[in-house]
Design an enzyme around this catalytic site. Structure first.
Site, PDB file in Angstrom:
ATOM      1  N   THR A 137      13.662  -8.081   2.667  1.00 28.52           N
ATOM      2  CA  THR A 137      13.220  -6.834   2.031  1.00 28.52           C
ATOM      3  C   THR A 137      14.001  -6.517   0.762  1.00 28.52           C
ATOM      4  OG1 THR A 137      14.743  -5.521   3.370  1.00 28.52           O
ATOM      5  CG2 THR A 137      12.531  -5.875   4.256  1.00 28.52           C
TER       6      THR A 137
ATOM      7  N   ARG B   8      26.963 -15.573   5.236  1.00 22.87           N
ATOM      8  CA  ARG B   8      28.153 -16.149   4.612  1.00 22.87           C
ATOM      9  C   ARG B   8      27.747 -16.951   3.391  1.00 22.87           C
ATOM     10  NH1 ARG B   8      28.918 -21.619   5.393  1.00 22.87           N
ATOM     11  NH2 ARG B   8      27.864 -22.616   7.158  1.00 22.87           N
TER      12      ARG B   8
ATOM     13  N   HIS C 266       0.849  -1.200   0.000  1.00 19.37           N
ATOM     14  CA  HIS C 266       0.000   0.000   0.000  1.00 19.37           C
ATOM     15  C   HIS C 266       0.881   1.246   0.000  1.00 19.37           C
ATOM     16  CE1 HIS C 266      -3.578  -2.435   1.021  1.00 19.37           C
ATOM     17  NE2 HIS C 266      -2.718  -3.146   1.734  1.00 19.37           N
TER      18      HIS C 266
END
Length: 217
Positions: A176, A194, A126
């Site tokens: 994200t 890693r 949104h």
């Protein structure tokens, strides 16, 4: 693509379903979208309330929900998604209990991918500013996951994320940003810890080594 034109602006005019699929801001109650979601919810109800020993029926039901599914696909109930047909999974995909995929945009998952319980993929979002948000606009940006990927329990994957091949995402992570190939990534926000190396092949958990050899086949 809609062929109607806005004469005053000389451009194509898309309906809200077309806008959704194009990754543009759209309104989810317009142009038949609620009807499509309701149709999928009925399919999900049948799948989530099927007897667990009826494996063939469950396989048939989930293939009717998903847009594309390879061989050996297993999704444990309950499972939830918006449209279903915007989800494509490869061979030997496994999703543990309570998987949620908000598929207002494409979700493409490769071969040999494992989801722990409570994994959530959100293509939906949104606007940050309250004015367009309160006007009812939302958007969907696609998610892609490569091959040989293990997503730990309670992981959230946000809109637009691409996860590479041979990746492990640690439990509880919030992804994200894109994750490259051959790495372990953990955290909120999820970050690469890693690389995964050949040395990791002999261990099944931390420093515990396999006591069998057939894993090498």
């Amino acid at each position: 693509m809609c062929d109607k034109r806005d004469i005053s602006k000389g451009r194509l005019v898309m309906n809200h379903k077309e806008r959704m699929l194009a990754g543009l801001p759209y309104k989810a109650w317009m142009d038949g979208l609620p009807k499509e979601r309701m149709k999928n919810q009925k399919k999900l109800y049948k799948f989530n309330h099927n007897r667990p020993n009826k494996r063939r029926k469950m396989d048939k039901l989930i293939r009717d929900i998903l847009g594309k599914a390879g061989v050996g696909v297993q999704i444990m109930s309950p499972f939830y998604c918006d449209y279903g047909k915007n989800i494509e999974v490869g061979d030997y995909f496994f999703a543990n209990y309570n998987c949620i995929i908000l598929d207002v945009a494409k979700v493409i998952i490769g071969n040999h991918v494992l989801f722990g319980p409570n994994v959530s993929l959100y293509t939906a979002g949104h606007p940050l500013h309250p004015d367009p948000r309160n006007a009812g606009y939302e958007y969907g940006i696609g998610i892609t996951i490569g091959e040989n990927v293990w997503i730990g329990g309670n992981v959230v994957i946000n809109p637009g994320v691409h996860i590479g091949n041979n990746v492990v995402i640690g439990s509880g992570s919030v992804v994200t940003k894109d994750i490259p190939d051959n790495v372990i990534a953990v955290g909120n926000p999820c970050k690469v810890v890693r690389e995964i190396t050949q040395e990791d092949r002999k261990y099944y958990y931390k420093d515990l080594e396999f006591d069998v050899e057939d894993y090498e086949d």
